[in-house]
Scaffold this active site. Structure first.
Site, PDB file in Angstrom:
ATOM      1  N   GLU A  95     -13.711  32.091   2.147  1.00 16.92           N
ATOM      2  CA  GLU A  95     -13.594  30.814   1.640  1.00 16.92           C
ATOM      3  C   GLU A  95     -14.010  30.922   0.317  1.00 16.92           C
ATOM      4  OE1 GLU A  95     -13.447  27.126   0.786  1.00 16.92           O
ATOM      5  OE2 GLU A  95     -12.457  27.825   2.467  1.00 16.92           O
ATOM      6  N   CYS A 145       0.975  22.576   5.395  1.00 18.83           N
ATOM      7  CA  CYS A 145       0.960  21.238   5.318  1.00 18.83           C
ATOM      8  C   CYS A 145       2.118  20.803   4.442  1.00 18.83           C
ATOM      9  CB  CYS A 145      -0.307  20.578   4.996  1.00 18.83           C
ATOM     10  SG  CYS A 145      -0.882  21.253   3.482  1.00 18.83           S
ATOM     11  N   CYS A 184       0.822  -1.191  -0.003  1.00 18.68           N
ATOM     12  CA  CYS A 184       0.101  -0.054   0.123  1.00 18.68           C
ATOM     13  C   CYS A 184       1.006   1.209   0.091  1.00 18.68           C
ATOM     14  CB  CYS A 184      -0.825  -0.061   1.243  1.00 18.68           C
ATOM     15  SG  CYS A 184      -2.007   1.518   1.610  1.00 18.68           S
ATOM     16  N   CYS A 203      -5.884  -1.556   8.303  1.00 15.66           N
ATOM     17  CA  CYS A 203      -5.232  -0.435   8.320  1.00 15.66           C
ATOM     18  C   CYS A 203      -4.932   0.134   9.636  1.00 15.66           C
ATOM     19  CB  CYS A 203      -5.814   0.766   7.643  1.00 15.66           C
ATOM     20  SG  CYS A 203      -5.009   2.501   7.480  1.00 15.66           S
ATOM     21  N   GLN A 206      -9.417  18.682   9.435  1.00 15.70           N
ATOM     22  CA  GLN A 206      -8.009  18.324   9.643  1.00 15.70           C
ATOM     23  C   GLN A 206      -8.247  16.668   9.635  1.00 15.70           C
ATOM     24  OE1 GLN A 206      -5.469  19.941   9.465  1.00 15.70           O
ATOM     25  NE2 GLN A 206      -6.539  22.051   9.190  1.00 15.70           N
TER      26      GLN A 206
END
Length: 443
Positions: free
Chosen positions: A317, A387, A81, A159, A266
């Site tokens: 936004e 990020c 993966c 996972c 988030q």
């Protein structure tokens, strides 16, 4: 354990020393001829035997001298993966590496007097967002992530990253997708775990039939999924609701939002709180009641509502459904919302200069045109959430050139076992020693 098997080819074995990790988390080594190579699943300080694959990549065949921070990957799919690339690295060492990356990015941007960073890491099985690929393979449907560097889909049977609620829904979701007539060959599934439960957006390469909609409604009802939306690949409009059993809601700092499907939040609940706390801590200490905080790229209000507890907030936004959701939830708060595409129509320097603080959490590529207006307007306080260390370097270089001081750095490893990292940086303009009286009357 080496998680990658070389392709069949004429052997080209070499022994190398790994010097550091590159931006994608691969080990870096220099060959005898001076060429730099990147070797997945290796760590700094290791002596490694590598081989050249038929596709031109280098892979490790043996770890001759392992790093002391090498550890056994916790997931059985590691190496197949493409979701996690650094599970072979001790978590504490991983956080240190990510923190060092952030500090190096800020130094490269021109900041020399760096504050001591705060650093946090989220726990396993906490990720509440998943963007999964869907592929038909014979009578079966593969639902998972792409193999690294490939379009092949690895079926996500386990996972160690995703929240158990998401993992529990994958078997019945996979079963339903097998019978969806509108899934010809490929699609995507985007899942958000909200306070109200799972919110699913299904994207397929064909239109849904009436029977498909019935099957999705059954999946929603039988497994307590509040909403399943759908969109056909290539459709530039907004997704449509295929099934809904109850309202979709998420609470942010005490305010309840009804977000659109696929909305950005988030990655974990823990990181959401850490980012909110870091932003609030970085606000100018003496905001008064007349000061306005301008928030850019506000999304559905992850930062808007906490900020509104401290000051008046003008939030911008660009995605209309998110802006509408934020505006609908803003009643009774000190929050004003406007829908505006900041990449095409940035807030101008004149308005930004009057703000008590500007807070922005831009897309992965950075703030682009909006950053130019910020550095011209020079608001006294600036809080930047990033990020992407590469975008941070570029934008922070402009911030440094504009005369800002770096006051705080908070690193949050919310993308566990990947090379991605989140950071909250607090800046103050060097001219902020001007009188508070003058600033108040300028607004």
């Amino acid at each position: 354990m080496i998680a990658h098997t070389p392709e069949q080819h004429a052997s080209d074995l070499r022994d190398v020393s790994i010097t550091h990790l590159g931006a994608q988390g691969d080990g870096t080594a220099v060959l005898a001829d001076g060429h730099t190579v990147h070797v997945p699943y290796t760590l700094p300080g290791e002596q490694v035997r590598i081989d050249h694959t038929a596709s031109g990549k280098w892979v490790a065949t043996d770890i001759l001298v392992p790093s002391p921070v090498r550890t056994e990957p916790p997931c059985a799919l590691f190496g197949q993966c493409g979701g996690c690339t650094l599970q072979h690295m001790d978590n504490a060492a991983l956080l240190t590496w990510k923190t060092d990356r952030v500090m190096a990015a800020l130094k490269y941007a021109g900041f020399s007097d760096l504050p001591a960073p705060q650093a946090f890491q989220v726990p396993p099985q906490s990720r509440r967002r998943a963007d999964l690929a869907v592929r038909r393979q014979g009578k079966e449907v593969l639902l998972g992530l792409h193999a690294r560097g490939s379009l092949d889909v690895v079926d996500m049977t386990t996972c160690t990253l995703l929240h158990p609620t998401i993992m529990d829904c994958l078997p019945p979701l996979r079963q339903t997708l097998r019978s969806i007539e509108g899934l010809y060959r490929a699609g995507d599934v985007r899942i958000n775990l909200l306070d109200s439960g799972l919110d699913i957006l299904l994207v397929t390469d064909g239109p849904l039939s009436t029977v498909d909609r019935t099957r999705l409604a059954t999946l929603s009802a039988e497994h307590g999924i509040p909403r399943i939306c759908w969109q056909q690949q290539g459709d530039q409009g907004f997704p449509e609701t295929a099934a809904q059993t109850r309202p979709v809601q998420h609470t942010l700092a005490g305010s309840t939002v009804s977000p659109p499907t696929g909305a950005f939040f988030q990655a974990t609940a823990e990181s959401e709180m850490l980012i909110q706390n870091a932003v609030l801590a970085a606000l100018p200490k003496r905001l008064n009641k007349r000061d306005v905080v301008i928030e850019l790229y506000a999304g559905c209000g992850t930062l808007s509502f906490p900020l509104a507890s401290r000051a008046r907030v003008k939030a911008y936004e660009g995605y209309p459904p998110a802006a509408i959701a934020l505006k609908n939830a803003a009643g009774g708060t000190r929050l004003e919302v406007e829908c505006r595409d900041l990449n095409r129509q940035p807030i101008l320097a004149k308005e930004l200069s009057k703000a008590g603080c500007v807070v922005l959490d831009p897309p992965h590529a950075g703030a682009k045109l909006q950053m130019k207006q910020i550095t011209v307007g020079k608001p006294r306080g600036l809080i930047y959430v990033s990020c992407n260390p590469a975008a941070l370097t570029k934008d922070a270089a402009a911030i440094h050139e504009a005369g800002y001081r770096l006051d705080s750095v908070t690193v949050i490893d919310q993308f566990l076992w990947s090379a991605e990292v989140e950071v909250v940086c607090g800046f103050t303009h060097e001219s902020s020693r001007r009188s508070r009286t003058g600033l108040s009357h300028s607004g």
